[in-house]
Design a protein around this motif. Structure first.
Motif, PDB file in Angstrom:
ATOM      1  N   SER A  57      10.840 -11.032  -9.513  1.00  0.00           N
ATOM      2  CA  SER A  57      10.161  -9.979 -10.261  1.00  0.00           C
ATOM      3  C   SER A  57       9.694  -8.859  -9.330  1.00  0.00           C
ATOM      4  O   SER A  57       9.639  -9.028  -8.113  1.00  0.00           O
ATOM      5  N   VAL A  58       9.354  -7.736  -9.956  1.00  0.00           N
ATOM      6  CA  VAL A  58       8.891  -6.550  -9.253  1.00  0.00           C
ATOM      7  C   VAL A  58       7.617  -6.071  -9.940  1.00  0.00           C
ATOM      8  O   VAL A  58       7.490  -6.161 -11.163  1.00  0.00           O
ATOM      9  N   SER A  59       6.682  -5.568  -9.154  1.00  0.00           N
ATOM     10  CA  SER A  59       5.457  -4.987  -9.692  1.00  0.00           C
ATOM     11  C   SER A  59       5.302  -3.588  -9.103  1.00  0.00           C
ATOM     12  O   SER A  59       5.357  -3.410  -7.888  1.00  0.00           O
ATOM     13  N   ILE A  60       5.127  -2.600  -9.973  1.00  0.00           N
ATOM     14  CA  ILE A  60       4.899  -1.221  -9.538  1.00  0.00           C
ATOM     15  C   ILE A  60       3.574  -0.765 -10.137  1.00  0.00           C
ATOM     16  O   ILE A  60       3.396  -0.777 -11.350  1.00  0.00           O
ATOM     17  N   THR A  61       2.651  -0.382  -9.253  1.00  0.00           N
ATOM     18  CA  THR A  61       1.335   0.073  -9.681  1.00  0.00           C
ATOM     19  C   THR A  61       1.290   1.592  -9.625  1.00  0.00           C
ATOM     20  O   THR A  61       1.624   2.186  -8.596  1.00  0.00           O
ATOM     21  N   ALA A  62       0.897   2.197 -10.743  1.00  0.00           N
ATOM     22  CA  ALA A  62       0.817   3.654 -10.829  1.00  0.00           C
ATOM     23  C   ALA A  62      -0.080   4.013 -12.013  1.00  0.00           C
ATOM     24  O   ALA A  62      -0.666   3.132 -12.638  1.00  0.00           O
ATOM     25  N   ASN A  63      -0.160   5.310 -12.324  1.00  0.00           N
ATOM     26  CA  ASN A  63      -1.033   5.782 -13.395  1.00  0.00           C
ATOM     27  C   ASN A  63      -0.188   6.449 -14.484  1.00  0.00           C
ATOM     28  O   ASN A  63       0.334   7.549 -14.290  1.00  0.00           O
ATOM     29  N   SER A  64      -0.093   5.806 -15.623  1.00  0.00           N
ATOM     30  CA  SER A  64       0.709   6.380 -16.716  1.00  0.00           C
ATOM     31  C   SER A  64      -0.048   7.496 -17.441  1.00  0.00           C
ATOM     32  O   SER A  64       0.571   8.382 -18.032  1.00  0.00           O
ATOM     33  N   GLU A  65      -1.380   7.470 -17.386  1.00  0.00           N
ATOM     34  CA  GLU A  65      -2.177   8.460 -18.123  1.00  0.00           C
ATOM     35  C   GLU A  65      -1.943   9.891 -17.653  1.00  0.00           C
ATOM     36  O   GLU A  65      -1.917  10.813 -18.455  1.00  0.00           O
ATOM     37  N   ASP A  66      -1.779  10.085 -16.336  1.00  0.00           N
ATOM     38  CA  ASP A  66      -1.536  11.450 -15.844  1.00  0.00           C
ATOM     39  C   ASP A  66      -0.048  11.790 -15.802  1.00  0.00           C
ATOM     40  O   ASP A  66       0.337  12.864 -15.338  1.00  0.00           O
ATOM     41  N   GLY A  67       0.792  10.868 -16.267  1.00  0.00           N
ATOM     42  CA  GLY A  67       2.227  11.116 -16.364  1.00  0.00           C
ATOM     43  C   GLY A  67       3.015  10.929 -15.093  1.00  0.00           C
ATOM     44  O   GLY A  67       4.232  11.107 -15.076  1.00  0.00           O
TER      45      GLY A  67
END
Length: 181
Positions: free
Chosen positions: A78-88
């Motif tokens: 598996s892969v995990s990518i952490t980011a912020n979807s709210e600011d696009g």
């Protein structure tokens, strides 16, 4: 006729659950490369726990092509990518390639990936593990992640990338010492 098969399958499931350890220690940090990165927010930021992040070049576009080599072959689950979807700025479409060290943007767009991942907001906002087809990633020495699209911003930002699985062999080659004799 299925009865004998199911108990054996049930016995396999607990061992399959163990295939999820963090593979950070097997990444070769010197080999990390990213095409279209903003030099003030380089790729190494996405592979350490910190407040720094990887960002695409704002003068170009939102696409990123991250290249990762491992110190020894791994089995990826598996892969995990952490980011912020709210600011696009979070990735939404990621193509995984295996063993294509010299791939460029045109090939990444045109070629069929080993796996294509579509990320939902909960995947990136909560750093959820996204499973890959384990049988396709049994002897991985390098991975290339092509971020084709994000949630709509002019740049892509990634806080953290983690790979989960296990070493293909149980010995790390950096610990290997030759026997003289």
């Amino acid at each position: 006729w299925l009865k004998p098969f199911w108990p054996k399958r049930a016995q396999l499931l607990p061992s399959m659950a163990k295939l999820g350890e963090n593979l950070d220690e097997f990444i070769d940090p010197a080999s990390l490369e990213c095409l279209n990165e903003d030099t003030t927010h380089p790729v190494k930021n996405a592979f350490v726990d910190s407040d720094d992040f990887l960002q695409s070049d704002p003068d170009v576009d939102q696409q990123l092509l991250v290249k990762v080599s491992f110190r020894q072959p791994i089995k990826l689950s598996s892969v995990s990518i952490t980011a912020n979807s709210e600011d696009g700025t979070a990735p939404i479409s990621v193509k995984l390639f295996q063993g294509k060290e010299h791939i460029g943007f045109q090939e990444a767009e045109d070629e069929v990936p080993t796996e294509a991942i579509n990320l939902a907001p909960e995947h990136v906002d909560k750093a959820e593990k996204v499973p890959v087809r384990f049988v396709k990633f049994q002897n991985v020495t390098s991975l290339q992640l092509f971020v084709a699209e994000n949630f709509g911003a002019p740049v892509t930002k990634i806080s953290r990338i983690k790979f989960f699985g296990e070493p293909a062999q149980k010995m790390d080659m950096k610990d290997w010492k030759p026997v003289k004799g």
